[in-house]
Design an enzyme around this catalytic site. Structure first.
Site, short mmCIF file in Angstrom:
data_model
loop_
_atom_site.label_atom_id
_atom_site.label_comp_id
_atom_site.label_asym_id
_atom_site.label_seq_id
_atom_site.Cartn_x
_atom_site.Cartn_y
_atom_site.Cartn_z
N ASP A 198 0.83 -1.20 0.00
CA ASP A 198 0.00 0.00 0.00
C ASP A 198 0.87 1.25 0.00
O ASP A 198 1.94 1.28 0.60
CB ASP A 198 -0.91 0.02 1.23
CG ASP A 198 -0.12 0.17 2.53
OD1 ASP A 198 -0.01 1.30 3.05
OD2 ASP A 198 0.43 -0.85 3.01
N SER A 199 0.40 2.27 -0.71
CA SER A 199 1.05 3.57 -0.73
C SER A 199 2.51 3.43 -1.16
O SER A 199 2.79 3.01 -2.29
CB SER A 199 0.91 4.24 0.64
OG SER A 199 1.17 5.60 0.58
N ALA A 200 3.47 3.75 -0.28
CA ALA A 200 4.88 3.51 -0.62
C ALA A 200 5.13 2.04 -0.90
O ALA A 200 5.90 1.69 -1.81
CB ALA A 200 5.76 3.99 0.53
N LEU A 226 -2.52 -1.05 -3.20
CA LEU A 226 -3.52 -0.20 -2.55
C LEU A 226 -3.01 1.24 -2.53
O LEU A 226 -1.98 1.52 -1.93
CB LEU A 226 -3.77 -0.68 -1.11
CG LEU A 226 -4.22 -2.13 -0.93
CD1 LEU A 226 -4.26 -2.49 0.56
CD2 LEU A 226 -5.57 -2.36 -1.57
N HIS A 332 -7.28 7.30 2.39
CA HIS A 332 -6.13 6.61 1.83
C HIS A 332 -5.95 5.23 2.48
O HIS A 332 -6.01 5.09 3.69
CB HIS A 332 -4.90 7.50 2.09
CG HIS A 332 -3.60 6.96 1.64
ND1 HIS A 332 -3.32 6.69 0.32
CD2 HIS A 332 -2.46 6.67 2.34
CE1 HIS A 332 -2.07 6.25 0.22
NE2 HIS A 332 -1.54 6.23 1.43
#
Length: 359
Positions: A198-200, A226, A332
């Site tokens: 997810d994200s990074a 994600l 987020h």
């Protein structure tokens, strides 16, 4: 006269920097939008709005103070917040710490999960925070719904380490996972392999897929990203367009929003700790052909929405089986909040179906 010439040269240099660092050649990948999900009826809409409002308040209370902190304090506080946010959540998996060829990690195995099915999970946290411990609420659920043993890794974080160290740790961990299970080396030959982040961690997941392809390693059956960062240059429209609606990333993205356009590229390079145009840190800018099936989930109101959208549309153009699912009015990486949001449970149901199709 010399002063005037010098001033003209400065203006020309700034104009050149503006052209080099802010031009956006990827706008054609802003459409199509992707599959959208919304509550089915008025009662569901009301329940969802109330749940999101309560969660957003909790998130603002946790992340709001970060905006006023010096950078060094902010990183420390981010790490502490991410590690403890879900401290009271119920989980049922057995958690076993391991050394994945030098990368600290843990196996997360739900009751009855098939340990021949292996799942590498790469956490988020802006490359500066996050840990396998802080993500157990999600890795526990992923082990359960995918019937697999999840290897959650603790890659090296910035600023103590270089940005590319996290890339190296993901590669090492993937190789190690193929040869090791929760019971030890070669305990079970993998019958299915998955990767997610997810994200990074979504960024690292997508970069890992390209490396696996390029080095002719055994590819995962499928991958999940994600709310991923896909373009470290930070030029996607939603980076600025959704700044006010993104409760979680606003404290980090707010400073970037004030950077003049011609300096965005320089700021991006500094934040990435590497050339922001290198596909190793900006997987969107690489070759997206020949990758395993990919599912990208994003919120319509987060700053990284268009990073995910552009990646999927470019991947589809290249012939890769990729799909984008968008949810309205959720934070987020909302699937991690499945105890609080009905949309999170819905998203995890889609994740379950995706991995089941590619098992």
């Amino acid at each position: 006269m010399s002063i005037l010439v010098g001033a003209v040269l400065v203006v020309l240099v700034l104009a050149l920097l503006a052209y080099i660092f802010t031009r956006d050649s990827l706008r054609k990948y802003d459409l199509p939008e992707g599959q959208r999900f919304s509550p089915a009826d008025a009662n569901a809409v009301a329940a969802s709005a109330a749940a999101v409002k309560a969660l957003n308040k909790r998130l603002r209370d946790a992340s709001g103070p970060l905006e006023k902190m010096p950078w060094s304090e902010r990183i420390h506080s981010m790490r502490e917040t991410m590690d403890t946010f879900f401290a009271g959540a119920d989980t049922s998996s057995v958690v076993t710490p391991v050394d994945a060829a030098g990368v600290p990690a843990e196996w997360v195995v739900a009751p009855g999960a098939d340990c021949s099915r292996r799942f590498l999970y790469i956490h988020g946290g802006a490359f500066m925070a996050g840990s396998s411990k802080g993500y157990r609420v999600l890795t526990d659920k992923l082990s359960e719904i995918t019937n697999s043993a999840v290897l959650a890794i603790d890659y090296r974080l910035m600023p103590e380490n270089k940005r590319l160290d996290s890339v190296t740790d993901c590669r090492i961990s993937y190789d190690w996972m193929l040869e090791n299970g929760p019971q030890g080396p070669d305990s079970f030959a993998p019958t299915a392999v998955f990767v997610a982040g997810d994200s990074a961690g979504g960024n690292l997941t997508l970069a890992l897929l390209a490396w696996i392809r390029d080095t002719r390693r055994a590819a995962p059956n499928a991958a999940l990203a994600l709310s991923p960062v896909t373009d470290a240059r930070f030029v996607s429209p939603s980076i600025r367009g959704n700044l006010d609606s993104d409760v979680i990333l606003r404290p980090l993205a707010k400073r970037l929003a004030w950077v003049p356009g011609f300096l965005v590229g320089l700021a991006a390079r500094y934040m990435a700790g590497h050339n922001a145009s290198d596909p190793v840190v900006s997987p969107l800018l690489g070759d997206l052909a020949g990758l395993p099936p990919i599912l990208v989930l994003a919120s319509d109101c987060e700053v990284l929405r268009d990073d995910g959208r552009r990646y999927v549309n470019k991947a589809v153009e290249a012939g890769t089986d990729a799909s984008l699912m968008l949810w309205d009015n959720v934070p987020h990486v909302w699937p991690i909040f499945y105890h609080d949001l009905p949309e999170a449970a819905e998203a995890l149901e889609q994740v379950d179906r995706f991995f089941e199709r590619h098992s």
